[in-house]
Design a protein around this motif. Structure first.
Motif, PDB file in Angstrom:
ATOM      1  N   VAL A  69       0.663  -1.138  -0.258  1.00  0.00           N
ATOM      2  CA  VAL A  69       0.080  -0.625   0.131  1.00  0.00           C
ATOM      3  C   VAL A  69       1.089   0.958   0.020  1.00  0.00           C
ATOM      4  O   VAL A  69       0.343   2.629  -0.563  1.00  0.00           O
ATOM      5  N   LEU A  70       2.329   1.446   1.029  1.00  0.00           N
ATOM      6  CA  LEU A  70       2.790   2.560   0.841  1.00  0.00           C
ATOM      7  C   LEU A  70       3.591   1.849  -0.879  1.00  0.00           C
ATOM      8  O   LEU A  70       3.598   3.308  -0.907  1.00  0.00           O
ATOM      9  N   ALA A  72       1.854   1.563  -3.232  1.00  0.00           N
ATOM     10  CA  ALA A  72       0.898   1.928  -4.141  1.00  0.00           C
ATOM     11  C   ALA A  72       0.956   3.548  -4.168  1.00  0.00           C
ATOM     12  O   ALA A  72       0.983   4.351  -4.790  1.00  0.00           O
ATOM     13  N   ARG A  73       1.609   4.317  -2.888  1.00  0.00           N
ATOM     14  CA  ARG A  73       1.051   5.726  -2.365  1.00  0.00           C
ATOM     15  C   ARG A  73       2.019   6.235  -3.507  1.00  0.00           C
ATOM     16  O   ARG A  73       2.291   7.337  -4.319  1.00  0.00           O
ATOM     17  N   LYS A  74       3.811   5.668  -3.022  1.00  0.00           N
ATOM     18  CA  LYS A  74       4.332   5.736  -3.697  1.00  0.00           C
ATOM     19  C   LYS A  74       4.343   6.483  -5.512  1.00  0.00           C
ATOM     20  O   LYS A  74       5.160   7.247  -6.337  1.00  0.00           O
ATOM     21  N   ALA A  76       1.633   7.006  -6.676  1.00  0.00           N
ATOM     22  CA  ALA A  76       0.592   7.446  -7.385  1.00  0.00           C
ATOM     23  C   ALA A  76       1.787   9.338  -7.273  1.00  0.00           C
ATOM     24  O   ALA A  76       1.416  10.031  -7.802  1.00  0.00           O
ATOM     25  N   GLU A  77       2.560   9.476  -5.913  1.00  0.00           N
ATOM     26  CA  GLU A  77       3.590  10.172  -6.333  1.00  0.00           C
ATOM     27  C   GLU A  77       4.130  10.761  -7.522  1.00  0.00           C
ATOM     28  O   GLU A  77       4.163  11.611  -7.991  1.00  0.00           O
ATOM     29  N   LEU A  82      -1.113  11.910  -7.022  1.00  0.00           N
ATOM     30  CA  LEU A  82      -1.091  11.981  -5.387  1.00  0.00           C
ATOM     31  C   LEU A  82      -2.068  13.248  -4.976  1.00  0.00           C
ATOM     32  O   LEU A  82      -3.055  12.940  -3.985  1.00  0.00           O
ATOM     33  N   TYR A  86      -6.271   8.890  -6.808  1.00  0.00           N
ATOM     34  CA  TYR A  86      -5.907   8.054  -7.261  1.00  0.00           C
ATOM     35  C   TYR A  86      -7.081   6.234  -6.666  1.00  0.00           C
ATOM     36  O   TYR A  86      -7.043   6.883  -5.777  1.00  0.00           O
ATOM     37  N   VAL A  88      -7.046   2.086  -6.367  1.00  0.00           N
ATOM     38  CA  VAL A  88      -5.992   1.205  -5.543  1.00  0.00           C
ATOM     39  C   VAL A  88      -6.968  -0.123  -5.321  1.00  0.00           C
ATOM     40  O   VAL A  88      -8.400  -0.027  -4.447  1.00  0.00           O
ATOM     41  N   VAL A 107      -3.001   0.749  -8.961  1.00  0.00           N
ATOM     42  CA  VAL A 107      -2.997   1.968  -8.964  1.00  0.00           C
ATOM     43  C   VAL A 107      -3.558   2.434 -10.350  1.00  0.00           C
ATOM     44  O   VAL A 107      -2.423   2.760 -11.339  1.00  0.00           O
TER      45      VAL A 107
END
Length: 122
Positions: A69-70, A72-74, A76-77, A82, A86, A88, A107
């Motif tokens: 999950v982290l 996936a955030r990266k 998006a960034e 971000l 977005y 997931v 993502v």
């Protein structure tokens, strides 16, 4: 031999046997562009260690799930979505549309995303 017994497509991509457009990777995860994108941004985030689906990953290694999950955030960034938003998505087993049985997060972003699930009937 079925994919569930042999190396999965994703394991072959992670191993460099099959080329991919890599977006991000670390010691636990590997992220690459989907070859059939469903949005302007469509990246798959895969744990390097294989679990069949989301349920197996959550039960077997919750810390690795958090790392996915982290990642996936990266992604998006890195993809510039971000701030705008977005999605997931984890598809779990056949009825949900899972076709590669190595858990992975989709993502999606880069444009307004509609509702998902079964289409509404008029």
């Amino acid at each position: 031999m079925s994919e569930t017994e042999a190396e999965t497509l994703f394991e072959r991509i992670i191993g460099g046997e099959i080329p991919a457009d890599v977006v991000y990777q670390d010691d636990a995860t590997f992220a690459f562009r989907d070859i059939r994108p469903q949005a302007r941004v469509h990246v798959l985030v895969v744990p390097r260690k294989r679990y069949r689906n989301l349920g197996e990953l959550a039960a077997g290694d919750p810390e690795l799930l958090a790392r996915v999950v982290l990642a996936a955030r990266k992604v998006a960034e890195l993809e510039g979505v971000l701030g705008s938003g977005y999605r997931v998505v984890f598809n779990t087993d056949e009825d949900a549309g899972q076709t590669v049985f190595h858990v992975h997060a989709h993502v999606l972003g880069g444009e307004p995303l509609g509702l998902f699930g079964a289409p509404e009937e008029d």
